[in-house]
Design a protein around this motif. Structure first.
Motif: not given
Length: 212
Positions: A80-107
């Motif tokens: 919701s906020s687009g927050f990404i931990h400093e350790h993962f800066k520019d390295r996290l992508i969430l493939n999910w959109t509401q109202p889906q109940t499944s998705g993928v986190l890419r590192i």
């Protein structure tokens, strides 16, 4: 008395059945793979899915959060906020959109420090209020360390050693030939030194011979 018990028994069974059915309907949770492994510097995807029994609000405002290291660990991503931990800066992508109940986190660009456990957490608004829950055990990620690109292949190393040997041979020549040459040189030098001595001795003997 027996007839009363027979009348009460179906009612008890019906109540138990409704209770069990209610438990099945009210189940909720997050599913993730227990373990995954990825090669250092490459990328990996952590799939997830979630289920819930509640009726959603008109605006459910679904949110997906990810934590790492342990169940109550720090947040590393907030959809919701687009927050990404400093350790993962520019390295996290969430493939999910509401109202889906499944998705993928890419590192992306896996690092040695990424080797830990990851937990997916779900927030949403229902007609009964805000609900939130997350995976109990998460996904344990193992990093496979890549072979250093500076290491040479065995064929290259062997070739280098062979070339070094050839260079040494060219510079120093064959040891056996060097030894033979040295021996011949000593013999020749000795012959050059001894020959005049023998000639002189022969001449002196000839001089001392009595005249006929």
């Amino acid at each position: 008395m027996a007839s009363v018990l027979l009348l009460l028994l179906p009612a008890a069974c019906l109540h138990a059945g409704n209770s069990a059915g209610s438990n099945r309907v009210n189940t909720f949770g997050v599913k993730q793979p227990a373990r995954l492994s990825g090669v250092q510097l490459s990328s990996i995807e952590i799939p997830f899915s979630f289920s819930f029994p509640w009726e959603l609000a008109k605006d459910p405002q679904m949110r997906i959060l990810w934590r790492w290291q342990h169940f109550f660990g720090d947040d590393i991503y907030n959809s919701s906020s687009g927050f990404i931990h400093e350790h993962f800066k520019d390295r996290l992508i969430l493939n999910w959109t509401q109202p889906q109940t499944s998705g993928v986190l890419r590192i992306l660009g896996l690092k040695e420090q990424d080797q830990t456990v990851y937990f997916c957490r779900v927030y949403l608004n229902t007609k009964h209020g805000l609900e939130k829950w997350q995976s109990m055990h998460g996904t344990r990620l193992t990093i496979i360390f890549a072979v250093s690109t500076t290491m040479q292949s065995p064929s290259i190393v062997t070739s280098a050693v062979t070339m070094a040997g050839l260079e040494d041979t060219e510079g120093q020549r064959n040891p056996s030939l060097v030894s033979l040459g040295a021996t011949v040189g000593v013999v020749v030098a000795t012959a050059v030194l001894i020959t005049p001595v023998y000639v002189m001795l022969i001449f002196l003997r000839w001089k001392k011979r009595p005249a006929d």
